[in-house]
Design a protein around this motif. Sequence first.
Motif, PDB file in Angstrom:
ATOM      1  N   SER A  24      -4.276 -11.604   8.246  1.00 52.39           N
ATOM      2  CA  SER A  24      -4.434 -12.761   7.353  1.00 52.39           C
ATOM      3  C   SER A  24      -4.051 -12.398   5.929  1.00 52.39           C
ATOM      4  N   LYS A  25      -4.504 -11.244   5.470  1.00 54.69           N
ATOM      5  CA  LYS A  25      -4.173 -10.814   4.103  1.00 54.69           C
ATOM      6  C   LYS A  25      -2.662 -10.639   3.962  1.00 54.69           C
ATOM      7  N   LEU A  26      -2.043 -10.011   4.940  1.00 55.99           N
ATOM      8  CA  LEU A  26      -0.603  -9.751   4.862  1.00 55.99           C
ATOM      9  C   LEU A  26       0.196 -11.056   4.962  1.00 55.99           C
ATOM     10  N   SER A  27      -0.291 -12.007   5.732  1.00 51.67           N
ATOM     11  CA  SER A  27       0.399 -13.298   5.847  1.00 51.67           C
ATOM     12  C   SER A  27       0.431 -14.001   4.497  1.00 51.67           C
ATOM     13  N   ALA A  28      -0.663 -13.908   3.742  1.00 51.15           N
ATOM     14  CA  ALA A  28      -0.719 -14.515   2.410  1.00 51.15           C
ATOM     15  C   ALA A  28       0.208 -13.768   1.457  1.00 51.15           C
ATOM     16  N   GLU A  29       0.142 -12.454   1.504  1.00 55.82           N
ATOM     17  CA  GLU A  29       0.944 -11.608   0.612  1.00 55.82           C
ATOM     18  C   GLU A  29       2.455 -11.816   0.804  1.00 55.82           C
ATOM     19  N   TYR A  30       2.896 -11.956   2.055  1.00 57.13           N
ATOM     20  CA  TYR A  30       4.332 -11.962   2.349  1.00 57.13           C
ATOM     21  C   TYR A  30       4.905 -13.345   2.654  1.00 57.13           C
ATOM     22  N   GLU A  31       4.147 -14.375   2.349  1.00 55.07           N
ATOM     23  CA  GLU A  31       4.625 -15.748   2.509  1.00 55.07           C
ATOM     24  C   GLU A  31       5.976 -15.948   1.803  1.00 55.07           C
ATOM     25  N   GLY A  32       6.981 -16.379   2.535  1.00 56.57           N
ATOM     26  CA  GLY A  32       8.275 -16.691   1.930  1.00 56.57           C
ATOM     27  C   GLY A  32       9.115 -15.488   1.528  1.00 56.57           C
ATOM     28  N   ARG A  33       8.718 -14.269   1.924  1.00 52.30           N
ATOM     29  CA  ARG A  33       9.433 -13.059   1.465  1.00 52.30           C
ATOM     30  C   ARG A  33      10.192 -12.341   2.576  1.00 52.30           C
ATOM     31  N   ASN A  34      10.088 -12.816   3.798  1.00 53.56           N
ATOM     32  CA  ASN A  34      10.777 -12.204   4.943  1.00 53.56           C
ATOM     33  C   ASN A  34      10.717 -10.671   4.908  1.00 53.56           C
ATOM     34  N   PRO A  35       9.514 -10.084   4.955  1.00 55.34           N
ATOM     35  CA  PRO A  35       9.396  -8.634   4.829  1.00 55.34           C
ATOM     36  C   PRO A  35      10.065  -7.890   5.984  1.00 55.34           C
ATOM     37  N   LEU A  36      10.465  -6.645   5.677  1.00 55.30           N
ATOM     38  CA  LEU A  36      10.932  -5.735   6.716  1.00 55.30           C
ATOM     39  C   LEU A  36       9.755  -4.834   7.054  1.00 55.30           C
ATOM     40  N   VAL A  37       9.216  -5.004   8.247  1.00 59.70           N
ATOM     41  CA  VAL A  37       8.016  -4.276   8.658  1.00 59.70           C
ATOM     42  C   VAL A  37       8.453  -3.052   9.468  1.00 59.70           C
ATOM     43  N   ILE A  38       8.083  -1.880   8.966  1.00 65.88           N
ATOM     44  CA  ILE A  38       8.569  -0.627   9.548  1.00 65.88           C
ATOM     45  C   ILE A  38       7.448   0.136  10.232  1.00 65.88           C
ATOM     46  N   CYS A  39       7.639   0.406  11.516  1.00 66.94           N
ATOM     47  CA  CYS A  39       6.674   1.164  12.312  1.00 66.94           C
ATOM     48  C   CYS A  39       7.041   2.645  12.252  1.00 66.94           C
ATOM     49  N   VAL A  40       6.067   3.492  11.895  1.00 70.57           N
ATOM     50  CA  VAL A  40       6.289   4.939  11.875  1.00 70.57           C
ATOM     51  C   VAL A  40       5.893   5.512  13.237  1.00 70.57           C
ATOM     52  N   LEU A  41       6.906   5.803  14.034  1.00 71.36           N
ATOM     53  CA  LEU A  41       6.669   6.324  15.390  1.00 71.36           C
ATOM     54  C   LEU A  41       6.228   7.787  15.333  1.00 71.36           C
ATOM     55  N   LYS A  42       5.461   8.248  16.365  1.00 73.97           N
ATOM     56  CA  LYS A  42       5.043   7.412  17.470  1.00 73.97           C
ATOM     57  C   LYS A  42       3.692   6.752  17.227  1.00 73.97           C
ATOM     58  N   GLY A  43       2.863   7.388  16.409  1.00 74.86           N
ATOM     59  CA  GLY A  43       1.451   7.013  16.322  1.00 74.86           C
ATOM     60  C   GLY A  43       1.171   5.543  16.059  1.00 74.86           C
ATOM     61  N   ALA A  44       2.066   4.895  15.284  1.00 73.09           N
ATOM     62  CA  ALA A  44       1.769   3.529  14.838  1.00 73.09           C
ATOM     63  C   ALA A  44       2.176   2.456  15.846  1.00 73.09           C
ATOM     64  N   VAL A  89      17.491  -1.166   3.668  1.00 70.99           N
ATOM     65  CA  VAL A  89      16.277  -1.677   3.025  1.00 70.99           C
ATOM     66  C   VAL A  89      16.572  -2.206   1.620  1.00 70.99           C
ATOM     67  N   GLU A  90      17.818  -2.110   1.197  1.00 68.86           N
ATOM     68  CA  GLU A  90      18.165  -2.500  -0.174  1.00 68.86           C
ATOM     69  C   GLU A  90      17.733  -3.940  -0.474  1.00 68.86           C
ATOM     70  N   GLY A  91      16.944  -4.087  -1.533  1.00 70.94           N
ATOM     71  CA  GLY A  91      16.485  -5.399  -1.962  1.00 70.94           C
ATOM     72  C   GLY A  91      15.375  -6.003  -1.108  1.00 70.94           C
ATOM     73  N   ARG A  92      14.945  -5.263  -0.086  1.00 65.78           N
ATOM     74  CA  ARG A  92      13.947  -5.818   0.841  1.00 65.78           C
ATOM     75  C   ARG A  92      12.524  -5.519   0.389  1.00 65.78           C
ATOM     76  N   ASP A  93      11.607  -6.397   0.796  1.00 63.76           N
ATOM     77  CA  ASP A  93      10.182  -6.129   0.642  1.00 63.76           C
ATOM     78  C   ASP A  93       9.723  -5.430   1.908  1.00 63.76           C
TER      79      ASP A  93
END
Length: 179
Positions: A24-44, A89-93
Amino acid sequence: MQNDIQEILITEEEIHAKIKELGSKLSAEYEGRNPLVICVLKGAFIFMADLVKSITVPLELDFMAVSSYGASTKSSGVVKIIKDLDASVEGRDVLIVEDIIDSGLTLSHLIELLKSRKANTVRVVTLFDKPARRTVDLQADYTGFVLPDAFVVGYGLDYAEHYRNLPYIGILKPEIYSS
Ligand code: PRP
Ligand code: MN
Ligand code: MG
């Protein structure tokens, strides 16, 4: 409970409730910003899968595998990229998704790398944090649970590649890793 586990520290239900909150917090934070969400393998990998289902805004995913430990139990201080991102990732959130922060070395290197590649913003969400073990000055922007300095496994966290599939966080019996 699996036989090698001494005690369940955080239950599956507690983990899922916390992830809903973070989502919920992240949905509010990234509204309208099309974030690039990066998973750090493997643990995450498990946290990533559950977290993105709780984020309600449009986003893109990518995966990266890094290692600072190699075969040793002590960090080398140099983060080796095993698998790099597919996209720029250039220019990305950018939102980095980690399972746990221990010394902080993995993330501090990763953050510097993504900033040098000109990401617009780089933020970190970690499900678990062991602040007592920190050797570099680093804090996540979003943290699920603060853990004591115990040998924990499960929900993505391994000991020698085992126990990642446990749906809870448990303390490993000392005889498992001291023998
Ligand atoms: C673990 C964990 C974090 C990192 C935290 O990964 O998943 O990525 O260590 O430690 P640090 O803060 O001291 O850098 P690991 O290197 O064991 O790889 P894995 O995710 O494949 O298990
Ligand atoms: Mn990891
Ligand atoms: Mg590991």
